[in-house]
Motif scaffolding. Structure first.
Motif, PDB file in Angstrom:
ATOM      1  N   GLU A 290       0.807  -1.210   0.000  1.00 34.29           N
ATOM      2  CA  GLU A 290       0.000   0.000   0.000  1.00 34.29           C
ATOM      3  C   GLU A 290       0.840   1.260   0.000  1.00 34.29           C
ATOM      4  O   GLU A 290       0.329   2.354   0.081  1.00 34.29           O
ATOM      5  N   THR A 291       2.137   1.144  -0.025  1.00 33.29           N
ATOM      6  CA  THR A 291       2.910   2.367   0.111  1.00 33.29           C
ATOM      7  C   THR A 291       3.713   2.688  -1.140  1.00 33.29           C
ATOM      8  O   THR A 291       4.075   1.806  -1.917  1.00 33.29           O
ATOM      9  N   ALA A 292       3.929   3.968  -1.325  1.00 34.79           N
ATOM     10  CA  ALA A 292       4.711   4.418  -2.459  1.00 34.79           C
ATOM     11  C   ALA A 292       5.991   5.066  -1.961  1.00 34.79           C
ATOM     12  O   ALA A 292       6.688   5.721  -2.722  1.00 34.79           O
ATOM     13  N   ALA A 293       6.275   4.896  -0.684  1.00 36.52           N
ATOM     14  CA  ALA A 293       7.433   5.570  -0.106  1.00 36.52           C
ATOM     15  C   ALA A 293       8.666   5.268  -0.933  1.00 36.52           C
ATOM     16  O   ALA A 293       8.905   4.127  -1.324  1.00 36.52           O
TER      17      ALA A 293
ATOM     18  N   ARG B  52       9.171   5.953  -3.957  1.00 35.23           N
ATOM     19  CA  ARG B  52       8.915   6.156  -5.380  1.00 35.23           C
ATOM     20  C   ARG B  52       8.990   7.647  -5.660  1.00 35.23           C
ATOM     21  O   ARG B  52       8.395   8.438  -4.930  1.00 35.23           O
ATOM     22  N   PRO B  53       9.725   8.049  -6.705  1.00 38.36           N
ATOM     23  CA  PRO B  53       9.836   9.491  -6.944  1.00 38.36           C
ATOM     24  C   PRO B  53       8.497  10.086  -7.373  1.00 38.36           C
ATOM     25  O   PRO B  53       7.684   9.403  -7.993  1.00 38.36           O
TER      26      PRO B  53
ATOM     27  N   ASP C  63       0.371   7.880   1.659  1.00 37.61           N
ATOM     28  CA  ASP C  63       0.901   6.641   2.230  1.00 37.61           C
ATOM     29  C   ASP C  63       0.209   6.321   3.546  1.00 37.61           C
ATOM     30  O   ASP C  63      -0.126   5.170   3.823  1.00 37.61           O
TER      31      ASP C  63
ATOM     32  N   GLY D 267      -2.961   4.688   3.333  1.00 39.03           N
ATOM     33  CA  GLY D 267      -2.907   3.417   2.629  1.00 39.03           C
ATOM     34  C   GLY D 267      -3.313   3.506   1.171  1.00 39.03           C
ATOM     35  O   GLY D 267      -3.827   2.562   0.582  1.00 39.03           O
TER      36      GLY D 267
ATOM     37  N   GLY E 297      -1.078   4.441  -1.117  1.00 36.81           N
ATOM     38  CA  GLY E 297       0.205   4.562  -1.816  1.00 36.81           C
ATOM     39  C   GLY E 297       0.222   4.027  -3.229  1.00 36.81           C
ATOM     40  O   GLY E 297       0.675   4.696  -4.145  1.00 36.81           O
ATOM     41  N   ARG E 298      -0.321   2.818  -3.410  1.00 36.46           N
ATOM     42  CA  ARG E 298      -0.164   2.258  -4.758  1.00 36.46           C
ATOM     43  C   ARG E 298      -1.063   2.918  -5.783  1.00 36.46           C
ATOM     44  O   ARG E 298      -0.931   2.685  -6.975  1.00 36.46           O
TER      45      ARG E 298
ATOM     46  N   ARG F  94      -1.250   6.268  -5.832  1.00 39.30           N
ATOM     47  CA  ARG F  94      -0.873   7.674  -5.714  1.00 39.30           C
ATOM     48  C   ARG F  94      -0.932   8.415  -7.052  1.00 39.30           C
ATOM     49  O   ARG F  94      -1.456   9.518  -7.143  1.00 39.30           O
TER      50      ARG F  94
END
Ligand SMILES: Nc1ncnc2c1ncn2[C@@H]1O[C@H](COP(=O)(O)OP(=O)(O)OP(=O)(O)O)[C@@H](O)[C@H]1O
Ligand SMILES: [Mg+2]
Lengths: 349, 342, 243
Positions: A11-14, A16-17, C122, C125, C127-128, C130
């Motif tokens: 669930e995270t994009a941390a 990712r630019p 994030d 939840g 994030g994907r 975004r």
């Protein structure tokens, strides 16, 4: 209410630019294009050079329209009001008070912006939407036309002729009819308008305007004063279109109520953006490039009609028929316009 | 969990259609809105008195009222067509005036060929009906359900094509259709041309016919059903595509009939239609968009406003006062005098 | 300290009394759950206190200042933000752009707005999703976008209209954790409308029960759900059914 079938796994994009923003690309493209176009009037034959100037005037009008109607989502059917105010303000100052057209352009921008803000305030205050909004903008432009046609203050239906000067002058914005200076001035104005619209879109105000267009209530709920930004957008839009009107007068040396405020002027502001792509930076420019030369082609055709249609010699109207047909085809077949469709196909969005 | 109505959509609460508490209590179109009729009548009386004060001449005012009412009937007919199209297809038809212009030129051509101008009705009405069907099926059907702007732009394109085709083929020089036996008819101290009176009577007759068609026939019931709720109408077996085409055609036929009726009154130019178009928009908004009876009443009001405005604002175009009324109505009573309903 | 005080607000729609003399108070840092059957007037109350609708009567105070009749953006500026039950994203934009605008509107600096927005995304939840356009996002994602956007404007009071609806149970837990975090770490006061009783029981300090526009009862979650009137209002519908 069906839940998503995708598992709620990563669930995270941390890390990712962040995606790159398009603004710098737009600004670079504008700069490159401007530089490439500078030598154009020196290359083109004079007749074609005047087509190029017309293209720029169309682009300028429509960049203004697109700001309010495309990015702002407030469909204006009366941009003739602002074009005409720009034209009349500069002509009136020049003819009646011997004021330089440069100052006239500025004055036209200010008056047009104020008028737009007033109309906008009324329209938003009374919650006019959709058809009602379009009809209200249309009505205001028509009211200006009728007022100008019957007011001694602006010479009634006669309008204004810009007095010819004995020699060329930058201060009075008057050159030999075939001078490349006209093209360069129009190019500079259009480039400035494009840059302003990109900077505006990038700014807080521009972002808020787009949010308010997408969903007014949601925008207000995150704290955006919707009315303020809508009015700002309308004023800016009107000011840009007013520049086109003011320049038009200096180039064609003549203005009357129909040329300034007629409903066909509003249409000329709408068409390039619709053809090129509403709510895109480049749509109005591309649409104007399509539209400008058409005018010339149809005019030549009517001067020497093909066999069998000789009776059309010297008639007018063909150019507008072509515009109308183009408009219908684009709306039905390419509702996102030429550039809008290309952008959608070739780029992700 | 979530109710079907979009309650997050608070804008709907300010929506023009639901603004008026009267409409909510008495569902649109049922009871005769006597109070509102009284208010409008009172306003008209005040306007007439003011015009008398302003001009100081009874003859001038009577003349204005007579001319206004007579042309107002024709405006009403044109606007009925426009409002019908809006009510059923949700299209703001910018091409309405250009259909009228086509009928004007058609009438001119037939009169040139020796036909009595009013007999041209037998050609112009079916011709415009047919053209309406073709335009709706051929062009507009492809944009049904698309954003309002798309349809606005398409009808605008149609009007540009028609108007400029007329310009291309007939040129810009004005023409006229003289009515055989036309003369001035005294009305009190005023005078009105017979052609004007006949146009008024003809327009009212056709408006009445249209009203009967909508209220008393199966077709009319179907049209009203589609106007009220097109998915519902489809469910009970109405072919909405046919209704859309027929309604649009009825609307353009109104414009066609009006074009023939006014041919003896106006100078015939390609741009004449645009003038009527503008007035028709004003009338439609005034009468309540989609409200057919409202359009007729609105037509009379606007006819009067135009003529009396000429007295209030001497030297200005009478259209200016029409627009002033328009803007006031848009801002103060955007739902029109009688609210929206078909 | 009372942060939000509502005194006798009412609203009628064409004769229908959707909200009838409703009063309640919310203490700073607390969580108030609002429950009631469909059509009870919950969303309308949010519309009234968030400025989207003007109450026919009654008053609303936020942090001691009267905000009755303020416009929605003024209410948000005063420190109270709402989410929409039916999600209202800025549809032409990506998730990131949606939240960035809310950060900017909340006074965030332009340079850092996108990073701040990305962090928030994030955190809820999302994030994907975004960089995905909001058009075509699943309900669960849109619900969380509503939440992220509302939190982005840095409110003191957050009005949440059914943010858990449409989430499968596995997706609910992280959102509930987030809501608790918002209270404990960020000191946000929450008023949330919810049909999912498990969430109401777990999160609320107190519960307000509405029926037919009126306050039926109010109190601690356990008391309220035992109240026979509450069970009656749900018309035999077991208030625990969704849990
Ligand atoms: N804008 C409006 N115009 C007319 N009636 C409305 C409007 N908004 C809400 N209502 C009515 O007010 C009543 C309360 O609606 P509200 O949306 O507040 O209920 P709710 O408690 O949020 O229900 P749900 O659980 O279904 O979301 C309902 O009967 C609804 O139909
Ligand atoms: Mg609700």
């Amino acid at each position: 209410m069906t839940a998503t079938s995708a598992p709620p796994a990563p669930e995270t994009a941390a890390g990712r630019p962040l995606p790159r923003l398009p603004w710098n690309r737009h600004l670079i493209a504008i700069a490159v294009l401007a530089v490439l176009l500078v030598p154009l009037p020196l290359i083109l034959p004079p007749a074609q050079a005047s087509v190029a100037v017309r293209v720029l005037i169309f682009a300028l009008m429509s960049i203004g329209w697109n700001m309010m109607s495309g990015f702002g989502g407030m469909f204006s059917f009366g941009h003739a009001a602002y074009f005409g105010i720009g034209a009349y303000a500069s002509a009136w100052l020049l003819v009646e008070h011997r004021v330089s057209p440069w100052i006239g352009i500025l004055a036209g921008m200010v008056v047009a912006a104020a008028f737009a803000a007033l109309i906008g305030f009324l329209a938003l205050r009374y919650k006019l939407r959709g058809a009602y909004f379009a009809l209200a903008t249309f009505a205001f432009a028509e009211m200006l036309r009728l007022w100008a046609t019957n007011s001694d203050f602006v010479n009634r239906a006669v309008g204004y002729h810009v007095p010819l000067r004995p020699e060329a002058s930058w201060w009075w914005l008057q050159f030999e009819p075939s001078s490349p200076n006209y093209f360069w001035v129009a190019l500079a104005l259009t480039v400035v308008a494009l840059v302003v619209s990109v900077l505006y879109l990038r700014s807080r105000a521009g972002q808020f305007t787009k949010a308010a267009r997408d969903d007014e209530d949601a925008a207000a709920a995150v704290g955006i004063p919707v009315m303020r930004y809508k009015l700002l957008t309308m004023a800016l839009s009107a000011a840009i279109t007013a520049v086109a009107g003011a320049f038009y007068v200096q180039y064609f040396l003549f203005i009357d109520p129909d040329l300034a405020f007629g409903s066909s002027v509003s249409i000329q502001a709408i068409l390039p953006a619709v053809i090129g792509g509403v709510a895109t930076v480049w749509g109005p420019v591309i649409g104007a490039v399509v539209m400008g030369p058409l005018n010339d082609v149809t005019a030549t055709m009517l001067r020497n009609p093909p066999a069998g249609l000789e009776f059309l010699q010297g008639r007018s109207g063909l150019d507008v028929i072509v515009y109308g047909t183009l408009l219908i085809i684009i709306v039905l077949v390419l509702p996102k316009g030429i550039y809008g469709t290309i952008r959608q196909r070739w780029f992700r969005r | 969990m979530t109710s079907p109505a979009d309650q997050g959509h608070v804008a709907a609460a300010g929506d023009v259609a639901t603004l008026d508490p009267d409409e909510a209590r008495a569902p649109a179109g049922r009871a005769v809105p006597w109070r509102r009729i009284a208010v409008i009548t009172a306003l008209i009386v005040v306007a007439v008195v003011l015009a008398y004060v302003r001009s100081g001449s009874g003859v001038v005012v009577v003349q204005a009222v007579a001319t206004g009412v007579l042309i107002g009937g024709v405006y009403g007919l044109i606007a009925m067509g426009l409002t019908l199209i809006f009510g059923v297809l949700d299209i703001v038809n910018f091409a309405h005036g250009s259909f009228l212009a086509l009928a004007l030129f058609l009438t001119f051509g037939l009169a040139q060929a020796g036909l009595h101008p009013y007999l041209a009705l037998a050609v112009s009405v079916p011709a415009m009906f047919l053209l309406g069907v073709l335009v709706q099926r051929g062009i507009l059907a492809g944009a049904m359900g698309k954003p309002l702007e798309n349809q606005l732009l398409i009808t605008l394109g149609i009007s540009l094509i028609i108007e400029n085709a007329l310009l291309l083929f007939f040129g810009a020089n004005p023409r006229s259709v003289p009515l055989p036996g036309d003369r001035g008819v005294p009305i009190f101290e005023a005078v009105a041309n017979l052609s004007r009176i006949l146009a008024f009577v003809g327009a009212l007759l056709l408006a009445g016919l249209l009203y009967l068609l909508l209220q008393r026939t199966r077709l009319g019931t179907a049209i009203r059903a589609v106007a009220a709720n097109d998915t519902g109408a489809q469910l009970v077996g109405i072919d909405t595509r046919v209704i859309y085409a027929v309604t649009f055609a009825l609307g353009t036929a109104c414009a066609g009939a009006a074009g023939t009726l006014v041919a003896p009154l106006v100078t015939i130019e390609p741009t004449t239609g645009a003038l009527f178009n503008i007035v028709a928009f004003v009338v439609v908004v005034l009468g309540g968009m989609g409200n057919v009876v409202g359009a007729l009443v609105g037509g009379l009001v606007i006819g009067l406003a135009e003529q009396l405005g000429g007295i209030y604002l001497p030297g200005q175009s009478p259209l200016l006062s029409v627009f002033i009324v328009f803007v006031l109505v848009l801002f103060l009573r955007p739902q029109g005098l009688f609210g929206r309903s078909a | 300290m009372t942060l939000l005080r509502v005194d006798g607000i009412s609203k009628s729609f064409q004769g229908l009394r959707a909200v009838d003399e409703v009063s309640f108070e919310v203490a700073e840092g607390s969580i108030l759950g609002v429950i009631g059957p469909n059509g009870a007037g919950k969303t309308t109350i949010f519309n009234l206190i968030a400025g989207a609708l003007r109450p026919d009567s009654g008053r609303v105070h936020l942090a001691g200042r009267e905000i009755t009749g303020h416009t929605p953006h003024q209410v948000t500026a005063a420190g109270m933000t709402r989410t929409f039950q039916l999600m209202r994203p800025f549809y032409s934009m990506t998730v990131l752009e949606n939240v960035t605008i809310a950060v900017l509107a909340g006074g965030g600096a332009k340079r850092t707005a996108r990073t701040a927005a990305a962090e928030l995304i994030d955190r809820v939840g999302l994030g994907r999703w975004r960089d995905a356009p909001t058009e075509g996002l699943p309900t669960a994602a849109l619900k969380r976008l509503e939440l992220a956007r509302a939190v982005a404007s840095k409110p003191r009071v957050l009005l949440l209209d059914e943010v858990l609806a449409g989430l499968v149970p596995a997706e609910r837990a992280p959102v509930m954790e987030l809501l608790e975090q918002l209270r404990t770490d960020d000191g946000v006061t929450l008023v949330f409308v919810e049909h999912i009783m498990a969430a109401v029981m777990r999160l609320s300090d107190s519960v307000l029960v509405l029926d037919l526009g009126r306050v039926l009862t109010t109190g601690a979650p356990e008391e309220v759900t035992r109240d026979p009137r509450v069970i009656e209002a749900y018309l035999g519908e077991d208030p625990h059914a969704h849990a």
